[in-house]
Design a protein around this motif. Sequence first.
Motif, PDB file in Angstrom:
ATOM      1  N   PRO A  64      -2.150 -13.034 -29.109  1.00 11.92           N
ATOM      2  CA  PRO A  64      -2.849 -11.781 -28.797  1.00 11.92           C
ATOM      3  C   PRO A  64      -2.512 -11.295 -27.393  1.00 11.92           C
ATOM      4  O   PRO A  64      -2.311 -12.089 -26.483  1.00 11.92           O
ATOM      5  CB  PRO A  64      -4.331 -12.151 -28.886  1.00 11.92           C
ATOM      6  N   ARG A  65      -2.484 -10.000 -27.238  1.00 12.94           N
ATOM      7  CA  ARG A  65      -2.171  -9.417 -25.937  1.00 12.94           C
ATOM      8  C   ARG A  65      -3.313  -9.652 -24.965  1.00 12.94           C
ATOM      9  O   ARG A  65      -4.474  -9.579 -25.333  1.00 12.94           O
ATOM     10  CB  ARG A  65      -1.926  -7.924 -26.086  1.00 12.94           C
ATOM     11  N   LEU A  66      -2.956  -9.924 -23.706  1.00 14.35           N
ATOM     12  CA  LEU A  66      -3.959 -10.102 -22.668  1.00 14.35           C
ATOM     13  C   LEU A  66      -4.361  -8.770 -22.053  1.00 14.35           C
ATOM     14  O   LEU A  66      -5.466  -8.628 -21.543  1.00 14.35           O
ATOM     15  CB  LEU A  66      -3.424 -11.027 -21.574  1.00 14.35           C
ATOM     16  N   LEU A  67      -3.461  -7.811 -22.081  1.00 12.45           N
ATOM     17  CA  LEU A  67      -3.741  -6.496 -21.508  1.00 12.45           C
ATOM     18  C   LEU A  67      -4.174  -5.523 -22.590  1.00 12.45           C
ATOM     19  O   LEU A  67      -3.522  -5.400 -23.632  1.00 12.45           O
ATOM     20  CB  LEU A  67      -2.491  -5.923 -20.847  1.00 12.45           C
ATOM     21  N   SER A  68      -5.254  -4.815 -22.327  1.00  8.74           N
ATOM     22  CA  SER A  68      -5.655  -3.751 -23.234  1.00  8.74           C
ATOM     23  C   SER A  68      -4.767  -2.533 -22.949  1.00  8.74           C
ATOM     24  O   SER A  68      -4.131  -2.450 -21.894  1.00  8.74           O
ATOM     25  CB  SER A  68      -7.125  -3.402 -23.001  1.00  8.74           C
ATOM     26  N   PRO A  69      -4.724  -1.574 -23.858  1.00 10.72           N
ATOM     27  CA  PRO A  69      -3.928  -0.362 -23.584  1.00 10.72           C
ATOM     28  C   PRO A  69      -4.372   0.379 -22.320  1.00 10.72           C
ATOM     29  O   PRO A  69      -3.547   0.927 -21.609  1.00 10.72           O
ATOM     30  CB  PRO A  69      -4.151   0.488 -24.833  1.00 10.72           C
ATOM     31  N   ASP A  70      -5.686   0.348 -22.032  1.00 15.74           N
ATOM     32  CA  ASP A  70      -6.179   0.994 -20.802  1.00 15.74           C
ATOM     33  C   ASP A  70      -5.665   0.274 -19.561  1.00 15.74           C
ATOM     34  O   ASP A  70      -5.267   0.916 -18.580  1.00 15.74           O
ATOM     35  CB  ASP A  70      -7.708   1.026 -20.783  1.00 15.74           C
ATOM     36  N   ASP A  71      -5.690  -1.071 -19.611  1.00 15.40           N
ATOM     37  CA  ASP A  71      -5.176  -1.843 -18.475  1.00 15.40           C
ATOM     38  C   ASP A  71      -3.681  -1.610 -18.295  1.00 15.40           C
ATOM     39  O   ASP A  71      -3.187  -1.508 -17.176  1.00 15.40           O
ATOM     40  CB  ASP A  71      -5.439  -3.336 -18.668  1.00 15.40           C
ATOM     41  N   GLU A  72      -2.960  -1.519 -19.401  1.00 15.28           N
ATOM     42  CA  GLU A  72      -1.515  -1.275 -19.327  1.00 15.28           C
ATOM     43  C   GLU A  72      -1.227   0.080 -18.691  1.00 15.28           C
ATOM     44  O   GLU A  72      -0.342   0.204 -17.839  1.00 15.28           O
ATOM     45  CB  GLU A  72      -0.916  -1.347 -20.722  1.00 15.28           C
ATOM     46  N   ASP A  73      -2.004   1.086 -19.087  1.00 15.54           N
ATOM     47  CA  ASP A  73      -1.846   2.415 -18.476  1.00 15.54           C
ATOM     48  C   ASP A  73      -2.149   2.373 -16.983  1.00 15.54           C
ATOM     49  O   ASP A  73      -1.463   3.013 -16.183  1.00 15.54           O
ATOM     50  CB  ASP A  73      -2.759   3.436 -19.163  1.00 15.54           C
ATOM     51  N   PHE A  74      -3.173   1.598 -16.602  1.00 15.99           N
ATOM     52  CA  PHE A  74      -3.525   1.474 -15.194  1.00 15.99           C
ATOM     53  C   PHE A  74      -2.398   0.808 -14.405  1.00 15.99           C
ATOM     54  O   PHE A  74      -2.068   1.236 -13.298  1.00 15.99           O
ATOM     55  CB  PHE A  74      -4.830   0.676 -15.045  1.00 15.99           C
ATOM     56  N   VAL A  75      -1.792  -0.228 -14.972  1.00 13.43           N
ATOM     57  CA  VAL A  75      -0.689  -0.917 -14.303  1.00 13.43           C
ATOM     58  C   VAL A  75       0.487   0.036 -14.120  1.00 13.43           C
ATOM     59  O   VAL A  75       1.090   0.108 -13.039  1.00 13.43           O
ATOM     60  CB  VAL A  75      -0.268  -2.181 -15.086  1.00 13.43           C
ATOM     61  N   VAL A  76       0.821   0.790 -15.157  1.00 12.45           N
ATOM     62  CA  VAL A  76       1.939   1.739 -15.062  1.00 12.45           C
ATOM     63  C   VAL A  76       1.627   2.817 -14.028  1.00 12.45           C
ATOM     64  O   VAL A  76       2.485   3.178 -13.216  1.00 12.45           O
ATOM     65  CB  VAL A  76       2.234   2.361 -16.447  1.00 12.45           C
ATOM     66  N   GLN A  77       0.404   3.319 -14.055  1.00 11.33           N
ATOM     67  CA  GLN A  77       0.021   4.356 -13.092  1.00 11.33           C
ATOM     68  C   GLN A  77       0.099   3.821 -11.665  1.00 11.33           C
ATOM     69  O   GLN A  77       0.586   4.502 -10.768  1.00 11.33           O
ATOM     70  CB  GLN A  77      -1.391   4.838 -13.399  1.00 11.33           C
ATOM     71  N   THR A  78      -0.358   2.594 -11.451  1.00 13.57           N
ATOM     72  CA  THR A  78      -0.313   1.993 -10.122  1.00 13.57           C
ATOM     73  C   THR A  78       1.131   1.771  -9.681  1.00 13.57           C
ATOM     74  O   THR A  78       1.495   2.047  -8.532  1.00 13.57           O
ATOM     75  CB  THR A  78      -1.078   0.656 -10.100  1.00 13.57           C
ATOM     76  N   THR A  80       3.771   3.360 -10.516  1.00 17.70           N
ATOM     77  CA  THR A  80       4.504   4.606 -10.274  1.00 17.70           C
ATOM     78  C   THR A  80       3.923   5.417  -9.115  1.00 17.70           C
ATOM     79  O   THR A  80       4.455   6.470  -8.777  1.00 17.70           O
ATOM     80  CB  THR A  80       4.526   5.472 -11.550  1.00 17.70           C
ATOM     81  N   THR A  81       2.850   4.931  -8.530  1.00 16.86           N
ATOM     82  CA  THR A  81       2.245   5.588  -7.370  1.00 16.86           C
ATOM     83  C   THR A  81       2.780   4.948  -6.093  1.00 16.86           C
ATOM     84  O   THR A  81       2.949   3.733  -6.034  1.00 16.86           O
ATOM     85  CB  THR A  81       0.703   5.439  -7.414  1.00 16.86           C
ATOM     86  N   ARG A  82       3.065   5.748  -5.091  1.00 19.88           N
ATOM     87  CA  ARG A  82       3.544   5.215  -3.809  1.00 19.88           C
ATOM     88  C   ARG A  82       2.452   4.335  -3.199  1.00 19.88           C
ATOM     89  O   ARG A  82       1.275   4.710  -3.199  1.00 19.88           O
ATOM     90  CB  ARG A  82       3.883   6.346  -2.849  1.00 19.88           C
ATOM     91  N   PRO A  83       2.815   3.173  -2.668  1.00 20.17           N
ATOM     92  CA  PRO A  83       1.817   2.276  -2.071  1.00 20.17           C
ATOM     93  C   PRO A  83       1.034   2.910  -0.927  1.00 20.17           C
ATOM     94  O   PRO A  83      -0.148   2.603  -0.745  1.00 20.17           O
ATOM     95  CB  PRO A  83       2.653   1.098  -1.575  1.00 20.17           C
ATOM     96  N   THR A  84       1.667   3.798  -0.167  1.00 23.05           N
ATOM     97  CA  THR A  84       0.953   4.432   0.952  1.00 23.05           C
ATOM     98  C   THR A  84      -0.214   5.287   0.455  1.00 23.05           C
ATOM     99  O   THR A  84      -1.220   5.421   1.155  1.00 23.05           O
ATOM    100  CB  THR A  84       1.920   5.294   1.781  1.00 23.05           C
ATOM    101  N   LYS A  85      -0.114   5.859  -0.749  1.00 26.04           N
ATOM    102  CA  LYS A  85      -1.210   6.656  -1.304  1.00 26.04           C
ATOM    103  C   LYS A  85      -2.382   5.781  -1.719  1.00 26.04           C
ATOM    104  O   LYS A  85      -3.494   6.276  -1.892  1.00 26.04           O
ATOM    105  CB  LYS A  85      -0.728   7.461  -2.505  1.00 26.04           C
ATOM    106  N   LEU A  86      -2.118   4.486  -1.894  1.00 24.62           N
ATOM    107  CA  LEU A  86      -3.174   3.532  -2.253  1.00 24.62           C
ATOM    108  C   LEU A  86      -3.598   2.690  -1.054  1.00 24.62           C
ATOM    109  O   LEU A  86      -4.142   1.608  -1.210  1.00 24.62           O
ATOM    110  CB  LEU A  86      -2.692   2.631  -3.396  1.00 24.62           C
ATOM    111  N   SER A  87      -3.330   3.199   0.164  1.00 21.44           N
ATOM    112  CA  SER A  87      -3.711   2.556   1.432  1.00 21.44           C
ATOM    113  C   SER A  87      -3.048   1.199   1.626  1.00 21.44           C
ATOM    114  O   SER A  87      -3.653   0.271   2.176  1.00 21.44           O
ATOM    115  CB  SER A  87      -5.233   2.398   1.520  1.00 21.44           C
ATOM    116  N   GLN A  88      -1.810   1.091   1.201  1.00 18.75           N
ATOM    117  CA  GLN A  88      -1.054  -0.144   1.409  1.00 18.75           C
ATOM    118  C   GLN A  88      -0.045   0.082   2.531  1.00 18.75           C
ATOM    119  O   GLN A  88       0.510   1.174   2.661  1.00 18.75           O
ATOM    120  CB  GLN A  88      -0.325  -0.553   0.124  1.00 18.75           C
ATOM    121  N   PRO A  89       0.235  -0.938   3.345  1.00 16.19           N
ATOM    122  CA  PRO A  89       1.069  -0.748   4.535  1.00 16.19           C
ATOM    123  C   PRO A  89       2.574  -0.831   4.279  1.00 16.19           C
ATOM    124  O   PRO A  89       3.325  -1.199   5.178  1.00 16.19           O
ATOM    125  CB  PRO A  89       0.603  -1.898   5.436  1.00 16.19           C
ATOM    126  N   PHE A  90       3.033  -0.498   3.124  1.00 15.29           N
ATOM    127  CA  PHE A  90       4.467  -0.527   2.832  1.00 15.29           C
ATOM    128  C   PHE A  90       4.826   0.674   1.976  1.00 15.29           C
ATOM    129  O   PHE A  90       3.953   1.359   1.436  1.00 15.29           O
ATOM    130  CB  PHE A  90       4.882  -1.850   2.168  1.00 15.29           C
TER     131      PHE A  90
END
Length: 118
Positions: A64-78, A80-90
Motif C-alpha cells: 500500500p502507498r504511504l503517501l495519500s494523493p493530497d500529500d503527493e500534491d503537497f510534495v510536488v507543490q513544495t 516546485t516552489t523556490r526555497p526562498t519563498k518558503l523562508s529557507q536560506p538557500f
Amino acid sequence: MRRGSTNTVRYRRAMMLLASAGGNRVPVIAQLVQADEDTVRDVIHRFNQIGPACLDPRWAGGRPRLLSPDDEDFVVQTATTRPTKLSQPFTRWSIRKLLAYLRKVHGRVIRIGREALR
C-alpha cells in the motif's frame, strides 16, 4: 490444451474444481495439480461462494502507498516552489534539504524516503 494458449493459473484452478466435482479428495487433487492442500481447499470454498469468477486470480497491486494523493500534491507543490519563498536560506532544493523541510512542516506528517522523493 496447448502451452501458452491460456492462463495457467486459471487452468490449474479449473482442474482442481473438475477433480473435486469428480469426487476426488483434497490430498489427491493437491498431488494431481502439484499444489498445497490449503490452496485446493481455498479454491473450492471460493467456488462455492462466488462461482466461476473464482478462476480469475485476485492479486493485489503490491505494498500500500504511504503517501495519500493530497500529500503527493503537497510534495510536488513544495518541490516546485523556490526555497526562498518558503523562508529557507538557500536558492535550490536538494533531495536532503527537501526531505528535511518536509519532515519538519507542522500540521502534516509526510512519510517518504529519499529514493521515493527522488
